[in-house]
Design a protein around this motif. Structure first.
Motif, short mmCIF file in Angstrom:
data_model
loop_
_atom_site.label_atom_id
_atom_site.label_comp_id
_atom_site.label_asym_id
_atom_site.label_seq_id
_atom_site.Cartn_x
_atom_site.Cartn_y
_atom_site.Cartn_z
N GLY A 260 -1.61 7.30 8.13
CA GLY A 260 -0.51 7.58 7.21
C GLY A 260 0.61 8.37 7.85
N GLY B 73 0.78 -1.23 0.00
CA GLY B 73 0.00 0.00 0.00
C GLY B 73 0.81 1.28 0.00
N MET B 74 2.11 1.19 -0.12
CA MET B 74 2.96 2.39 -0.09
C MET B 74 2.79 3.20 -1.38
SD MET B 74 5.21 4.27 1.48
CE MET B 74 5.94 3.29 2.80
N THR B 75 2.50 4.48 -1.22
CA THR B 75 2.39 5.36 -2.39
C THR B 75 3.75 5.99 -2.68
OG1 THR B 75 1.85 7.31 -1.07
CG2 THR B 75 0.01 5.91 -1.79
N ALA B 76 3.92 6.46 -3.89
CA ALA B 76 5.18 7.11 -4.26
C ALA B 76 5.44 8.34 -3.41
CB ALA B 76 5.15 7.47 -5.74
N ARG C 217 4.37 8.97 -0.28
CA ARG C 217 4.75 8.61 1.09
C ARG C 217 6.15 8.02 1.13
NH1 ARG C 217 1.47 4.47 5.09
NH2 ARG C 217 2.35 5.20 7.06
N ARG C 218 6.49 7.24 0.11
CA ARG C 218 7.84 6.68 0.04
C ARG C 218 8.87 7.80 -0.03
NH1 ARG C 218 7.30 3.25 -4.04
NH2 ARG C 218 7.02 1.50 -2.59
#
Length: 662
Positions: A282, A246-249, A251-252
């Motif tokens: 988040g 579930g990691m978004t770009a 948030r990464r």
């Protein structure tokens, strides 16, 4: 680049470093304790030197002896692995004084991150988000309890100098705080020589996400994406994966920037891991930075295609990082599980003994096994009971999950308890499959994860019966072949009778379950419950046979009175029931509680003569660097303790004289 390095560690990390060095043409020097003289890392290294007795404080933690070996062998650098001296600033300083390169970060970075309290203060200045808590120097129990009351429960007590899940306790209520604090401090003192703690707000259903960072001596700092380590038991990681589900770009990028900011704040060089706790909204908060390579680094290697040990060596030799941030690949998905010699059904107590049978799945581009032991090696009471790390890779998380389940089904171990079935249930759990794992999953779903598959597999019993019959026939043939009468009818072993074929009943048990079948011996071979069986292979533990249209393959390993059958992805330990074998045995209802492994008594929790309920904690013992609580097996009276606090005890030694209530 170096031409010879010393590896100041043991087990799978030592073997891992040796493999990279061999590929790069670098000679390796191993150190070992007396208990590890025959270990795999010793066998693999180019040179090996004993540095002391089994106790790590007298061997692997003796910096002076390790540096003397470096001098004797001519090693130019020391790779500390993880654990032992890997985050010890005194050892890093001693390496510099001896003119030996420490393959790790600068002493200043180790010092800055070595105290969790000081590290959090430093991170706050660097703008890295922190979990609410107390990170100060005051350590009086009453004051710490007041701080926990102020923060609000639940809180997490954490050893200030700790790591690896040791010296950590979750406290739900104020009245439980001081007992948890005392236990935490004892474990912290024993593991790190420092009993100071910090207190943090314990987030409900959080995820544990960490960022792999690397810095070089030219000032470049980058990250190699994240790992999700949320599947934990008692704050120790059980399953790790990369990238995080579930990691978004966006948030990464935010977490990667925070991790690199943390590394730059201490002038970081080499491999490090910045660990964050993330809540369901988040938001993420800095927990700690581990100034070393992590156990779970292989999942990062699998998704990036990089060898992080090679990166360590090149950076320590003064070379720049091999890649810039925008060049770091991210491909597919990788999952790692830690296969331990432990018994989940007994509270995950470590299991010691010889690996009578150890057959991991075949290594490939998709399956990797990092291990420090092989079949025939001993799992000793002196060190961490890890058998192997099993790592898989595939193009996406769903396929990687299925690949891990398939790999676990092919991993066979006999001789010590292990957590393979537990890991299979965990990876197959609905929450894991959905990618919604949080740090409380194992505690929350413990009963389901510890419950063995119901039923006694008919296929396993059938394989055990056929194996027993074929081995009996083999022994008869060998006996006849050794006799002077080569035509003896006793060597035919085909079950021939004058009037009819031989038939017999065989019964096997596993725990409380029992299954029986009928075996017939005829001139054409064996039959099971009237169905003819054609056996093609029955040697070296491998059994292949066909019954009707069914074609079956099983591995059968005999150990003591048990047959361990691996068939269809399941491991079943079966005992052939002989009605005459145990006639007359009786069991005393009363008795004592025995030590489940060698260790030291830490605390006696009740007074002799105390009446206790079933499950009441009676004593605490320390073994394999962890505290274990022994509880009352039933309602009754503790008549006496047979070992005092501080006393070393042997495996199986009676510790409590216990009288069960009538």
């Amino acid at each position: 680049m170096f031409t010879k390095i010393l590896i100041a560690n043991r087990g799978e990390i030592a073997c891992r470093v040796i493999a990279t060095c061999r590929r790069l043409g670098i000679r390796t020097v191993a150190v070992y304790s007396e208990a590890d003289a025959g270990s795999r890392h010793v066998r693999l290294a180019d040179e090996a030197y004993c540095v002391g007795p089994a106790a790590s404080r007298e061997s692997y933690l003796r910096a002076d002896r390790i540096l003397e070996v470096a001098r004797q062998s001519g090693a130019q650098a020391v790779h500390p692995g993880y654990g032992f001296l890997s985050e010890n600033e005194g050892f890093a300083e001693a390496c510099a004084a001896a003119g030996v390169v420490f393959i790790g970060p600068p002493v200043s970075a180790i010092r800055a991150m070595g105290s969790k309290s000081a590290a959090k203060a430093l991170m706050e200045k660097a703008g890295v988000p922190l979990v609410p808590g107390y990170h100060g120097d005051r350590q009086e129990p009453a004051f710490l309890r007041s701080q926990a009351d102020r923060i609000g429960y639940p809180v997490l007590i954490k050893a200030s100098a700790g790591g690896g899940g040791k010296g950590m306790r979750v406290v739900e209520r104020s009245e439980d705080f001081e007992a948890a604090l005392a236990s935490c401090q004892r474990e912290a003192s024993a593991s790190f020589g420092d009993d100071r703690v910090l207190i943090e707000k314990y987030l409900v259903r959080p995820r544990h996400i960490e960022i792999q960072v690397f810095g070089d001596s030219q000032g470049q700092v980058i990250h190699l994406h994240e790992r999700d380590c949320s599947a934990q038991r008692r704050h120790q990681k059980v399953v790790e994966e990369a990238p995080a589900p579930g990691m978004t770009a966006g948030r990464r990028a935010a977490m990667g920037k925070a991790a690199c900011d943390a590394a730059r704040a201490v002038g970081y060089v080499g491999a490090g891991t910045v660990e964050f706790i993330a809540d369901p909204s988040g938001s993420f908060y800095f927990m700690e930075m581990n100034t070393r390579l992590q156990v779970e680094h292989p999942v990062t290697e699998m998704i990036t295609g990089q060898d992080l040990v090679e990166w360590q060596l090149r950076v320590a030799a003064g070379q720049p990082l091999p890649l810039a941030q925008e060049q770091v690949p991210l491909r597919g998905h990788s999952i790692e599980v830690r296969v331990y010699a432990e018994e989940p059904e007994k509270g995950f107590l470590p299991s010691i003994g010889r690996l009578v049978h150890c057959a991991p799945p075949a290594a490939s581009a998709n399956v990797r096994i990092d291990t420090g032991v092989e079949q025939g090696d001993e799992i000793s009471p002196h060190y961490d009971p890890m058998i192997a790390k099993l790592i898989v890779w595939d193009e996406n998380r769903e396929r990687a999950t299925e690949r891990m389940l398939a790999a676990l089904s092919r991993f066979q171990i006999v001789g010590v308890g292990n957590n393979i079935a537990f890991l299979s249930r965990l990876v197959g759990h609905a929450e894991f499959r959905a990618g919604t794992v949080d740090t409380g999953l194992i505690a929350r779903e413990g009963e389901a994860l510890l419950t063995a598959d119901a039923g006694l597999p008919a296929a396993a019993v059938e394989a055990a019966a056929l194996w027993t019959a074929t081995q009996e026939q083999r022994r008869l043939r060998e006996k006849a072949a050794a006799s002077l009468d080569l035509h003896s009818p006793w060597g035919v072993a085909d079950g021939w009778r004058i009037n009819a074929d031989l038939g017999r009943r065989m019964a096997f048990s596993a725990g409380e379950q029992r299954r029986e079948l009928s075996l017939q011996y005829g001139r054409q071979g064996l039959s099971i419950d009237g169905e003819a069986v054609r056996i093609s292979t029955a040697a070296n533990g491998l059994l292949r046979y066909a019954a009707g249209e069914r074609h079956t393959e099983a591995t059968v390993v005999a150990l003591g009175e048990q047959l361990h059958v691996f068939q269809g992805g399941r491991h079943t330990a079966l005992t052939l029931l002989d009605p005459l074998a145990h006639a007359g045995e009786e069991q005393d209802a009363d008795g004592g509680l025995a030590a489940p492994m060698p260790g030291k008594i830490v605390a006696l929790l009740v007074e002799p003569g105390a009446e206790v309920e079933k499950g009441a904690p009676l004593l605490v013992m320390e073994a394999m660097k962890m505290e274990h609580t022994l509880c009352a097996p039933a309602r009754g009276v503790v008549q006496a303790f047979l070992a005092a606090a501080g006393e070393q005890v042997k495996d199986g030694m009676e510790l409590v004289d216990f009288k069960a209530a009538a």
